[in-house]
Design a protein around this motif. Structure first.
Motif, PDB file in Angstrom:
ATOM      1  N   GLY A  97     117.222 -47.208  92.355  1.00  0.00           N
ATOM      2  CA  GLY A  97     116.499 -48.042  93.311  1.00  0.00           C
ATOM      3  C   GLY A  97     115.165 -47.440  93.713  1.00  0.00           C
ATOM      4  O   GLY A  97     114.188 -48.161  93.929  1.00  0.00           O
ATOM      5  N   ALA A  98     115.098 -46.115  93.809  1.00  0.00           N
ATOM      6  CA  ALA A  98     113.835 -45.467  94.202  1.00  0.00           C
ATOM      7  C   ALA A  98     112.737 -45.752  93.191  1.00  0.00           C
ATOM      8  O   ALA A  98     111.574 -45.916  93.564  1.00  0.00           O
ATOM      9  CB  ALA A  98     114.059 -43.955  94.345  1.00  0.00           C
ATOM     10  N   VAL A  99     113.077 -45.813  91.920  1.00  0.00           N
ATOM     11  CA  VAL A  99     112.081 -46.139  90.893  1.00  0.00           C
ATOM     12  C   VAL A  99     111.794 -47.636  90.898  1.00  0.00           C
ATOM     13  O   VAL A  99     110.638 -48.067  90.847  1.00  0.00           O
ATOM     14  CB  VAL A  99     112.579 -45.688  89.496  1.00  0.00           C
TER      15      VAL A  99
ATOM     16  N   THR B  68     106.709 -55.127  86.630  1.00  0.00           N
ATOM     17  CA  THR B  68     106.253 -54.076  85.685  1.00  0.00           C
ATOM     18  C   THR B  68     107.437 -53.450  84.941  1.00  0.00           C
ATOM     19  O   THR B  68     107.634 -52.231  84.970  1.00  0.00           O
ATOM     20  CB  THR B  68     105.425 -52.980  86.397  1.00  0.00           C
ATOM     21  N   PRO B  69     108.234 -54.287  84.245  1.00  0.00           N
ATOM     22  CA  PRO B  69     109.503 -53.782  83.701  1.00  0.00           C
ATOM     23  C   PRO B  69     109.338 -52.716  82.624  1.00  0.00           C
ATOM     24  O   PRO B  69     110.163 -51.794  82.546  1.00  0.00           O
ATOM     25  CB  PRO B  69     110.180 -55.041  83.140  1.00  0.00           C
ATOM     26  N   ARG B  70     108.275 -52.812  81.796  1.00  0.00           N
ATOM     27  CA  ARG B  70     108.171 -51.808  80.731  1.00  0.00           C
ATOM     28  C   ARG B  70     107.853 -50.428  81.306  1.00  0.00           C
ATOM     29  O   ARG B  70     108.380 -49.409  80.866  1.00  0.00           O
ATOM     30  CB  ARG B  70     107.116 -52.231  79.702  1.00  0.00           C
ATOM     31  N   VAL B  71     106.974 -50.417  82.333  1.00  0.00           N
ATOM     32  CA  VAL B  71     106.640 -49.142  82.984  1.00  0.00           C
ATOM     33  C   VAL B  71     107.882 -48.559  83.649  1.00  0.00           C
ATOM     34  O   VAL B  71     108.203 -47.358  83.500  1.00  0.00           O
ATOM     35  CB  VAL B  71     105.528 -49.356  84.035  1.00  0.00           C
ATOM     36  N   LYS B  72     108.608 -49.414  84.393  1.00  0.00           N
ATOM     37  CA  LYS B  72     109.765 -48.899  85.129  1.00  0.00           C
ATOM     38  C   LYS B  72     110.902 -48.519  84.184  1.00  0.00           C
ATOM     39  O   LYS B  72     111.670 -47.589  84.480  1.00  0.00           O
ATOM     40  CB  LYS B  72     110.212 -49.913  86.181  1.00  0.00           C
ATOM     41  N   ALA B  73     111.018 -49.203  83.052  1.00  0.00           N
ATOM     42  CA  ALA B  73     112.040 -48.813  82.065  1.00  0.00           C
ATOM     43  C   ALA B  73     111.744 -47.408  81.556  1.00  0.00           C
ATOM     44  O   ALA B  73     112.647 -46.576  81.420  1.00  0.00           O
ATOM     45  CB  ALA B  73     112.074 -49.825  80.916  1.00  0.00           C
TER      46      ALA B  73
ATOM     47  N   ALA C  26     113.088 -41.652  81.720  1.00  0.00           N
ATOM     48  CA  ALA C  26     112.646 -40.265  81.930  1.00  0.00           C
ATOM     49  C   ALA C  26     113.495 -39.590  83.009  1.00  0.00           C
ATOM     50  O   ALA C  26     113.936 -38.441  82.847  1.00  0.00           O
ATOM     51  CB  ALA C  26     111.167 -40.238  82.321  1.00  0.00           C
ATOM     52  N   LEU C  27     113.731 -40.298  84.114  1.00  0.00           N
ATOM     53  CA  LEU C  27     114.555 -39.731  85.185  1.00  0.00           C
ATOM     54  C   LEU C  27     115.975 -39.468  84.684  1.00  0.00           C
ATOM     55  O   LEU C  27     116.572 -38.428  84.972  1.00  0.00           O
ATOM     56  CB  LEU C  27     114.579 -40.704  86.380  1.00  0.00           C
TER      57      LEU C  27
ATOM     58  N   SER D 160     118.033 -49.240  74.663  1.00  0.00           N
ATOM     59  CA  SER D 160     116.635 -49.244  74.224  1.00  0.00           C
ATOM     60  C   SER D 160     115.719 -49.590  75.404  1.00  0.00           C
ATOM     61  O   SER D 160     116.137 -50.271  76.358  1.00  0.00           O
ATOM     62  CB  SER D 160     116.438 -50.276  73.116  1.00  0.00           C
ATOM     63  N   ALA D 161     114.477 -49.133  75.314  1.00  0.00           N
ATOM     64  CA  ALA D 161     113.510 -49.420  76.385  1.00  0.00           C
ATOM     65  C   ALA D 161     113.318 -50.929  76.532  1.00  0.00           C
ATOM     66  O   ALA D 161     113.186 -51.442  77.652  1.00  0.00           O
ATOM     67  CB  ALA D 161     112.184 -48.731  76.084  1.00  0.00           C
ATOM     68  N   ALA D 162     113.340 -51.652  75.413  1.00  0.00           N
ATOM     69  CA  ALA D 162     113.123 -53.101  75.481  1.00  0.00           C
ATOM     70  C   ALA D 162     114.280 -53.796  76.205  1.00  0.00           C
ATOM     71  O   ALA D 162     114.065 -54.675  77.058  1.00  0.00           O
ATOM     72  CB  ALA D 162     112.972 -53.661  74.067  1.00  0.00           C
TER      73      ALA D 162
END
Ligand code: SF4
Length: 188
Positions: A2-4, A49-54, A59-60, A36-38
Protein backbone atom coordinates in the motif's frame (compact mmCIF):
# COMPACT_ATOMS: atom_id res chain seq x y z
CA UNK A 1 2.40 -2.76 -0.93
CA UNK A 2 0.00 0.00 0.00
CA UNK A 3 2.85 2.42 0.73
CA UNK A 4 4.03 2.11 -2.88
CA UNK A 5 0.57 2.02 -4.43
CA UNK A 6 -0.56 5.23 -2.72
CA UNK A 7 2.35 7.30 -4.10
CA UNK A 8 0.82 10.32 -5.89
CA UNK A 9 -2.61 8.69 -5.50
CA UNK A 10 -5.44 9.01 -2.98
CA UNK A 11 -5.69 6.01 -0.68
CA UNK A 12 -9.09 4.72 -1.98
CA UNK A 13 -7.49 4.10 -5.43
CA UNK A 14 -4.49 2.39 -3.83
CA UNK A 15 -6.86 0.27 -1.74
CA UNK A 16 -8.61 -0.91 -4.90
CA UNK A 17 -5.25 -2.03 -6.28
CA UNK A 18 -4.40 -3.82 -3.01
CA UNK A 19 -7.79 -5.60 -3.20
CA UNK A 20 -7.05 -6.61 -6.81
CA UNK A 21 -3.66 -8.00 -5.77
CA UNK A 22 -5.29 -9.92 -2.94
CA UNK A 23 -8.00 -11.30 -5.24
CA UNK A 24 -5.32 -12.45 -7.69
CA UNK A 25 -3.30 -14.07 -4.88
CA UNK A 26 -0.37 -11.72 -5.51
CA UNK A 27 0.12 -10.18 -2.07
CA UNK A 28 2.68 -12.83 -1.09
CA UNK A 29 6.22 -11.74 -2.01
CA UNK A 30 7.18 -14.96 -3.84
CA UNK A 31 4.06 -14.94 -6.01
CA UNK A 32 4.48 -11.24 -6.71
CA UNK A 33 8.16 -11.63 -7.62
CA UNK A 34 7.29 -14.49 -9.99
CA UNK A 35 4.64 -12.40 -11.79
CA UNK A 36 5.59 -10.54 -14.95
CA UNK A 37 5.76 -6.74 -14.79
CA UNK A 38 3.00 -6.54 -17.41
CA UNK A 39 0.60 -8.78 -15.46
CA UNK A 40 1.36 -6.91 -12.26
CA UNK A 41 0.74 -3.57 -13.96
CA UNK A 42 -2.67 -4.81 -15.19
CA UNK A 43 -3.64 -5.85 -11.65
CA UNK A 44 -2.71 -2.52 -10.04
CA UNK A 45 -4.14 -0.25 -12.75
CA UNK A 46 -6.66 1.39 -10.29
CA UNK A 47 -3.73 3.00 -8.42
CA UNK A 48 -2.50 4.89 -11.52
CA UNK A 49 0.95 4.89 -13.22
CA UNK A 50 0.78 1.07 -13.13
CA UNK A 51 4.00 0.32 -15.02
CA UNK A 52 6.06 2.55 -12.72
CA UNK A 53 4.44 1.13 -9.59
CA UNK A 54 4.81 -2.45 -10.86
CA UNK A 55 8.56 -1.85 -11.21
CA UNK A 56 8.71 -0.40 -7.71
CA UNK A 57 6.71 -3.24 -6.17
CA UNK A 58 8.99 -5.78 -7.81
CA UNK A 59 12.09 -3.93 -6.58
CA UNK A 60 10.75 -3.76 -3.02
CA UNK A 61 9.75 -7.43 -3.11
CA UNK A 62 13.14 -8.51 -4.43
CA UNK A 63 14.81 -6.55 -1.65
CA UNK A 64 12.55 -8.10 1.01
CA UNK A 65 13.11 -11.63 -0.32
CA UNK A 66 16.87 -11.14 -0.32
CA UNK A 67 16.93 -9.46 3.10
CA UNK A 68 14.51 -11.57 5.16
CA UNK A 69 13.15 -14.28 2.89
CA UNK A 70 10.05 -12.17 2.29
CA UNK A 71 8.95 -11.44 5.87
CA UNK A 72 8.53 -8.03 7.44
CA UNK A 73 8.72 -9.25 11.06
CA UNK A 74 12.54 -9.66 11.10
CA UNK A 75 12.88 -5.96 10.17
CA UNK A 76 11.73 -5.15 13.72
CA UNK A 77 15.07 -6.34 15.11
CA UNK A 78 17.50 -4.66 12.71
CA UNK A 79 19.38 -1.41 13.49
CA UNK A 80 17.03 1.35 12.37
CA UNK A 81 19.43 3.80 10.70
CA UNK A 82 21.11 1.30 8.36
CA UNK A 83 17.74 -0.36 7.64
CA UNK A 84 16.23 2.98 6.62
CA UNK A 85 19.21 3.66 4.34
CA UNK A 86 18.76 0.23 2.74
CA UNK A 87 15.09 0.93 2.05
CA UNK A 88 15.91 4.34 0.59
CA UNK A 89 18.32 2.62 -1.81
CA UNK A 90 15.49 0.50 -3.27
CA UNK A 91 14.55 2.10 -6.62
CA UNK A 92 11.39 4.20 -6.35
CA UNK A 93 11.25 4.40 -2.56
CA UNK A 94 11.46 7.96 -1.23
CA UNK A 95 11.55 8.93 2.45
CA UNK A 96 7.77 9.00 2.90
CA UNK A 97 7.30 5.54 1.37
CA UNK A 98 10.26 4.06 3.25
CA UNK A 99 9.05 5.51 6.55
CA UNK A 100 5.49 4.25 6.00
CA UNK A 101 6.91 0.74 5.47
CA UNK A 102 9.09 1.06 8.58
CA UNK A 103 6.19 2.30 10.74
CA UNK A 104 3.27 0.26 9.46
CA UNK A 105 4.90 -2.97 8.25
CA UNK A 106 7.90 -3.21 10.58
CA UNK A 107 6.51 -1.42 13.67
CA UNK A 108 9.55 0.87 13.93
CA UNK A 109 9.34 4.25 15.75
CA UNK A 110 9.51 6.47 12.66
CA UNK A 111 7.28 9.48 12.01
CA UNK A 112 5.83 9.76 8.52
CA UNK A 113 6.27 13.49 7.93
CA UNK A 114 3.93 13.75 4.97
CA UNK A 115 2.57 16.96 3.46
CA UNK A 116 -0.28 17.13 5.99
CA UNK A 117 2.16 16.94 8.91
CA UNK A 118 4.53 19.52 7.44
CA UNK A 119 1.66 21.91 6.79
CA UNK A 120 0.32 21.63 10.37
CA UNK A 121 3.80 21.94 11.93
CA UNK A 122 4.62 24.95 9.76
CA UNK A 123 1.36 26.75 10.42
CA UNK A 124 1.86 26.25 14.16
CA UNK A 125 5.38 27.75 13.95
CA UNK A 126 7.02 24.49 15.03
CA UNK A 127 9.04 24.39 11.80
CA UNK A 128 10.61 27.30 9.93
CA UNK A 129 9.33 28.30 6.51
CA UNK A 130 10.76 26.03 3.83
CA UNK A 131 11.52 23.13 6.21
CA UNK A 132 11.59 19.83 4.39
CA UNK A 133 10.61 16.24 5.03
CA UNK A 134 13.69 15.31 7.08
CA UNK A 135 13.42 18.46 9.23
CA UNK A 136 9.82 17.58 10.12
CA UNK A 137 10.55 13.90 10.78
CA UNK A 138 13.53 14.69 13.01
CA UNK A 139 11.61 17.39 14.89
CA UNK A 140 8.72 15.08 15.80
CA UNK A 141 10.97 12.13 16.63
CA UNK A 142 13.15 14.33 18.87
CA UNK A 143 10.19 15.66 20.86
CA UNK A 144 8.10 12.53 21.44
CA UNK A 145 8.73 9.12 23.01
CA UNK A 146 10.17 6.61 20.55
CA UNK A 147 6.97 4.56 20.36
CA UNK A 148 5.63 3.08 17.09
CA UNK A 149 2.05 2.97 18.41
CA UNK A 150 2.25 6.68 19.24
CA UNK A 151 3.64 7.61 15.81
CA UNK A 152 1.05 5.39 14.16
CA UNK A 153 -1.86 7.13 15.89
CA UNK A 154 -0.32 10.59 15.57
CA UNK A 155 0.07 10.17 11.81
CA UNK A 156 -3.55 9.04 11.48
CA UNK A 157 -4.76 12.02 13.54
CA UNK A 158 -2.66 14.51 11.58
CA UNK A 159 -4.04 13.16 8.30
CA UNK A 160 -7.59 13.47 9.69
CA UNK A 161 -6.96 17.09 10.74
CA UNK A 162 -5.34 17.83 7.39
CA UNK A 163 -8.25 16.48 5.40
CA UNK A 164 -10.98 18.05 7.51
CA UNK A 165 -9.43 21.37 8.55
CA UNK A 166 -5.83 22.14 7.57
CA UNK A 167 -6.45 22.36 3.83
CA UNK A 168 -4.86 24.77 1.34
CA UNK A 169 -7.05 27.41 2.99
CA UNK A 170 -7.10 26.51 6.73
CA UNK A 171 -10.45 26.06 8.45
CA UNK A 172 -9.31 26.81 12.00
CA UNK A 173 -12.78 27.37 13.43
CA UNK A 174 -13.78 23.98 14.78
CA UNK A 175 -10.30 22.44 14.31
CA UNK A 176 -9.20 20.46 17.39
CA UNK A 177 -5.74 22.11 17.21
CA UNK A 178 -6.94 25.73 17.20
CA UNK A 179 -6.12 26.13 20.92
CA UNK A 180 -2.43 25.79 20.04
CA UNK A 181 -2.50 28.92 17.87
CA UNK A 182 -3.13 30.95 21.06
CA UNK A 183 -5.19 33.50 19.23
CA UNK A 184 -2.62 34.09 16.46
CA UNK A 185 -3.37 33.40 12.82
CA UNK A 186 -1.69 30.34 11.24
CA UNK A 187 1.84 31.05 9.95
CA UNK A 188 2.55 31.04 6.23
S1 SF4 B 1 -5.89 25.19 13.83
FE1 SF4 B 1 -5.81 25.95 11.72
S2 SF4 B 1 -3.62 25.95 11.19
FE2 SF4 B 1 -3.90 24.64 12.99
S3 SF4 B 1 -4.15 22.56 12.20
FE3 SF4 B 1 -6.18 23.42 12.48
S4 SF4 B 1 -6.69 24.30 10.49
FE4 SF4 B 1 -4.48 23.98 10.51
Amino acid sequence: MGAVLTQHTAWPYAARAVAALRAAGLLGPRRLAATSAAALARAIRPAGTPRVKARRLRALTRWLLARTGGRFAPLAGLPLGPLRRELLAVPGLGPETADAILLYAAARPVFVADAYARRVLGRHRLLPRGAGYEDARRFVEAHLPSDPALFNELHALVVAVGKAHCRARPRCAGCPLRFDLRGRPPAG
